[in-house]
Design a protein around this motif. Structure first.
Motif, PDB file in Angstrom:
ATOM      1  N   LEU A 192      26.109  30.996  50.041  1.00 14.86           N
ATOM      2  CA  LEU A 192      27.049  31.523  49.062  1.00 14.86           C
ATOM      3  C   LEU A 192      27.320  33.004  49.297  1.00 14.86           C
ATOM      4  O   LEU A 192      28.430  33.478  49.051  1.00 14.86           O
ATOM      5  CB  LEU A 192      26.510  31.296  47.648  1.00 14.86           C
ATOM      6  CG  LEU A 192      26.502  29.832  47.195  1.00 14.86           C
ATOM      7  CD1 LEU A 192      25.814  29.682  45.856  1.00 14.86           C
ATOM      8  CD2 LEU A 192      27.915  29.276  47.135  1.00 14.86           C
ATOM      9  N   VAL A 193      26.325  33.737  49.782  1.00 13.38           N
ATOM     10  CA  VAL A 193      26.535  35.139  50.139  1.00 13.38           C
ATOM     11  C   VAL A 193      27.576  35.240  51.243  1.00 13.38           C
ATOM     12  O   VAL A 193      28.512  36.048  51.188  1.00 13.38           O
ATOM     13  CB  VAL A 193      25.212  35.795  50.576  1.00 13.38           C
ATOM     14  CG1 VAL A 193      25.469  37.162  51.217  1.00 13.38           C
ATOM     15  CG2 VAL A 193      24.274  35.944  49.389  1.00 13.38           C
ATOM     16  N   ARG A 194      27.423  34.411  52.270  1.00  9.12           N
ATOM     17  CA  ARG A 194      28.348  34.437  53.411  1.00  9.12           C
ATOM     18  C   ARG A 194      29.763  34.060  52.959  1.00  9.12           C
ATOM     19  O   ARG A 194      30.752  34.719  53.340  1.00  9.12           O
ATOM     20  CB  ARG A 194      27.851  33.476  54.492  1.00  9.12           C
ATOM     21  CG  ARG A 194      28.845  33.247  55.636  1.00  9.12           C
ATOM     22  CD  ARG A 194      28.208  32.432  56.750  1.00  9.12           C
ATOM     23  NE  ARG A 194      27.473  31.286  56.252  1.00  9.12           N
ATOM     24  CZ  ARG A 194      28.036  30.136  55.880  1.00  9.12           C
ATOM     25  NH1 ARG A 194      29.360  29.993  55.947  1.00  9.12           N
ATOM     26  NH2 ARG A 194      27.294  29.124  55.458  1.00  9.12           N
ATOM     27  N   LEU A 195      29.874  33.025  52.148  1.00 12.84           N
ATOM     28  CA  LEU A 195      31.191  32.589  51.695  1.00 12.84           C
ATOM     29  C   LEU A 195      31.845  33.631  50.786  1.00 12.84           C
ATOM     30  O   LEU A 195      33.060  33.862  50.863  1.00 12.84           O
ATOM     31  CB  LEU A 195      31.063  31.255  50.957  1.00 12.84           C
ATOM     32  CG  LEU A 195      30.710  30.042  51.834  1.00 12.84           C
ATOM     33  CD1 LEU A 195      30.369  28.849  50.971  1.00 12.84           C
ATOM     34  CD2 LEU A 195      31.853  29.717  52.784  1.00 12.84           C
ATOM     35  N   THR A 196      31.047  34.272  49.930  1.00 10.55           N
ATOM     36  CA  THR A 196      31.584  35.321  49.063  1.00 10.55           C
ATOM     37  C   THR A 196      32.090  36.496  49.898  1.00 10.55           C
ATOM     38  O   THR A 196      33.163  37.057  49.636  1.00 10.55           O
ATOM     39  CB  THR A 196      30.511  35.800  48.075  1.00 10.55           C
ATOM     40  OG1 THR A 196      30.091  34.687  47.259  1.00 10.55           O
ATOM     41  CG2 THR A 196      31.048  36.903  47.172  1.00 10.55           C
ATOM     42  N   PHE A 197      31.316  36.889  50.918  1.00 10.65           N
ATOM     43  CA  PHE A 197      31.732  37.989  51.791  1.00 10.65           C
ATOM     44  C   PHE A 197      33.049  37.652  52.486  1.00 10.65           C
ATOM     45  O   PHE A 197      33.975  38.476  52.548  1.00 10.65           O
ATOM     46  CB  PHE A 197      30.654  38.269  52.834  1.00 10.65           C
ATOM     47  CG  PHE A 197      31.018  39.375  53.791  1.00 10.65           C
ATOM     48  CD1 PHE A 197      30.758  40.704  53.476  1.00 10.65           C
ATOM     49  CD2 PHE A 197      31.648  39.098  54.999  1.00 10.65           C
ATOM     50  CE1 PHE A 197      31.109  41.726  54.348  1.00 10.65           C
ATOM     51  CE2 PHE A 197      32.008  40.108  55.878  1.00 10.65           C
ATOM     52  CZ  PHE A 197      31.737  41.429  55.553  1.00 10.65           C
ATOM     53  N   GLN A 198      33.151  36.436  53.009  1.00  7.56           N
ATOM     54  CA  GLN A 198      34.366  36.036  53.715  1.00  7.56           C
ATOM     55  C   GLN A 198      35.560  35.983  52.770  1.00  7.56           C
ATOM     56  O   GLN A 198      36.680  36.339  53.154  1.00  7.56           O
ATOM     57  CB  GLN A 198      34.145  34.666  54.371  1.00  7.56           C
ATOM     58  CG  GLN A 198      33.138  34.712  55.510  1.00  7.56           C
ATOM     59  CD  GLN A 198      32.794  33.311  56.010  1.00  7.56           C
ATOM     60  OE1 GLN A 198      33.026  32.312  55.332  1.00  7.56           O
ATOM     61  NE2 GLN A 198      32.208  33.245  57.201  1.00  7.56           N
ATOM     62  N   ARG A 199      35.316  35.566  51.539  1.00  8.43           N
ATOM     63  CA  ARG A 199      36.407  35.463  50.568  1.00  8.43           C
ATOM     64  C   ARG A 199      36.868  36.844  50.118  1.00  8.43           C
ATOM     65  O   ARG A 199      38.073  37.123  50.040  1.00  8.43           O
ATOM     66  CB  ARG A 199      35.920  34.672  49.344  1.00  8.43           C
ATOM     67  CG  ARG A 199      36.973  34.527  48.251  1.00  8.43           C
ATOM     68  CD  ARG A 199      37.916  33.405  48.560  1.00  8.43           C
ATOM     69  NE  ARG A 199      38.808  33.151  47.448  1.00  8.43           N
ATOM     70  CZ  ARG A 199      40.095  33.427  47.431  1.00  8.43           C
ATOM     71  NH1 ARG A 199      40.676  33.977  48.491  1.00  8.43           N
ATOM     72  NH2 ARG A 199      40.831  33.153  46.384  1.00  8.43           N
ATOM     73  N   VAL A 200      35.913  37.734  49.813  1.00  8.22           N
ATOM     74  CA  VAL A 200      36.254  39.030  49.228  1.00  8.22           C
ATOM     75  C   VAL A 200      36.647  40.051  50.278  1.00  8.22           C
ATOM     76  O   VAL A 200      37.679  40.716  50.177  1.00  8.22           O
ATOM     77  CB  VAL A 200      35.075  39.551  48.382  1.00  8.22           C
ATOM     78  CG1 VAL A 200      35.356  40.968  47.876  1.00  8.22           C
ATOM     79  CG2 VAL A 200      34.804  38.608  47.211  1.00  8.22           C
ATOM     80  N   PHE A 201      35.819  40.179  51.334  1.00  4.92           N
ATOM     81  CA  PHE A 201      36.012  41.273  52.265  1.00  4.92           C
ATOM     82  C   PHE A 201      36.827  40.893  53.506  1.00  4.92           C
ATOM     83  O   PHE A 201      37.394  41.757  54.168  1.00  4.92           O
ATOM     84  CB  PHE A 201      34.658  41.842  52.699  1.00  4.92           C
ATOM     85  CG  PHE A 201      33.921  42.504  51.567  1.00  4.92           C
ATOM     86  CD1 PHE A 201      34.316  43.744  51.098  1.00  4.92           C
ATOM     87  CD2 PHE A 201      32.862  41.873  50.949  1.00  4.92           C
ATOM     88  CE1 PHE A 201      33.649  44.356  50.051  1.00  4.92           C
ATOM     89  CE2 PHE A 201      32.191  42.475  49.903  1.00  4.92           C
ATOM     90  CZ  PHE A 201      32.587  43.715  49.447  1.00  4.92           C
ATOM     91  N   GLU A 202      36.862  39.614  53.821  1.00  2.00           N
ATOM     92  CA  GLU A 202      37.671  39.191  54.961  1.00  2.00           C
ATOM     93  C   GLU A 202      39.001  38.583  54.526  1.00  2.00           C
ATOM     94  O   GLU A 202      39.866  38.329  55.357  1.00  2.00           O
ATOM     95  CB  GLU A 202      36.896  38.197  55.821  1.00  2.00           C
ATOM     96  CG  GLU A 202      35.642  38.796  56.462  1.00  2.00           C
ATOM     97  CD  GLU A 202      34.901  37.799  57.333  1.00  2.00           C
ATOM     98  OE1 GLU A 202      35.355  36.625  57.414  1.00  2.00           O
ATOM     99  OE2 GLU A 202      33.876  38.167  57.917  1.00  2.00           O
TER     100      GLU A 202
END
Length: 233
Positions: A192-202
């Motif tokens: 979920l950390v990885r998916l949140t990063f990809q959603r928000v920052f990428e």
């Protein structure tokens, strides 16, 4: 807005089977023996009890209230709790309609309905053993309040994620959200950390993330919102 009846259909089909099983008959026997004054004559299982509580049954309003009161008191029994939930389904739908089926929070009305059914089941579990003269109105009123609070939290979580998306690149201005994600990157919530990063920052789309994650977009959206509300806000 119309609501998807899949959840309702599933519950009703399940009740047609479970409402007349031997376990339902045993639970009814317990109810009848503990509450001899209830108008249960001619009934043999909890399926019959639920039918007697329908709007056009022969029971009066006060008689129905007494039956519902007994069901809540005996709701520590799983079969009895299920019967009470089944009885409350029309009221649950009405509550969802009052809240416009989560419009602005839920991508699909069926999500609101699923949340309402789950929340009502939790309330029945929490209140089991209590004596309430107006059991059904009390439960539905508490359900409405719980759903309103849930909707507010979901809106706040969505606004926080949206605000984070509009922040400058983390390379130019440090982000508290990025720092928090970095500290959790190697923990139990790595996915979920990885998916949140990809959603928000990428800036990757929810559909793209769901496809890579092999999950449904709606389910992933709710999962990310719950994660953000619980661990990031």
């Amino acid at each position: 807005m119309t609501h998807n009846t899949d959840y309702l259909g599933q519950l009703r089909r399940d009740w047609l089977r479970t409402g007349h099983t031997p376990s339902s008959q045993r639970a009814f026997g317990m109810l009848a023996s503990r509450w001899p004054a209830l108008p249960l004559a001619g009934m043999s299982d909890l399926g019959d009890v639920v039918e007697s509580l329908e709007r056009r049954s022969g029971l009066g309003m006060l008689e129905k209230a007494e039956v519902l009161k007994a069901l809540l008191i005996e709701a520590h029994d799983r079969e009895v709790a299920r019967a009470l939930l089944q009885t409350l389904l029309p009221g649950i739908i009405s509550t969802c309609r009052q809240l416009k089926f989560g419009d602005g929070v839920c991508a699909d009305p069926s999500e609101m309905l699923a949340m309402a059914i789950s929340s009502c089941a939790e309330l029945i579990h929490d209140w089991a053993g209590e004596s309430r003269q107006y059991c059904a109105p009390d439960l539905l009123s508490a359900l409405r309040g719980r759903l309103r609070r849930w909707m507010l939290k979901e809106k706040e979580a969505a606004q926080s994620v949206q605000a984070a998306q509009n922040q400058p690149e983390p390379t130019s201005i440090p982000s508290p959200l990025l720092t928090r994600l970095e500290t959790m990157a190697s923990g139990p919530h790595e996915r979920l950390v990885r998916l949140t990063f990809q959603r928000v920052f990428e800036g990757r789309s929810l559909r793209e993330l769901a496809q890579a994650d092999r999950s449904a977009p709606q389910a992933l959206q709710m999962e990310l919102q719950n994660f953000a509300r619980k661990y990031l806000l």
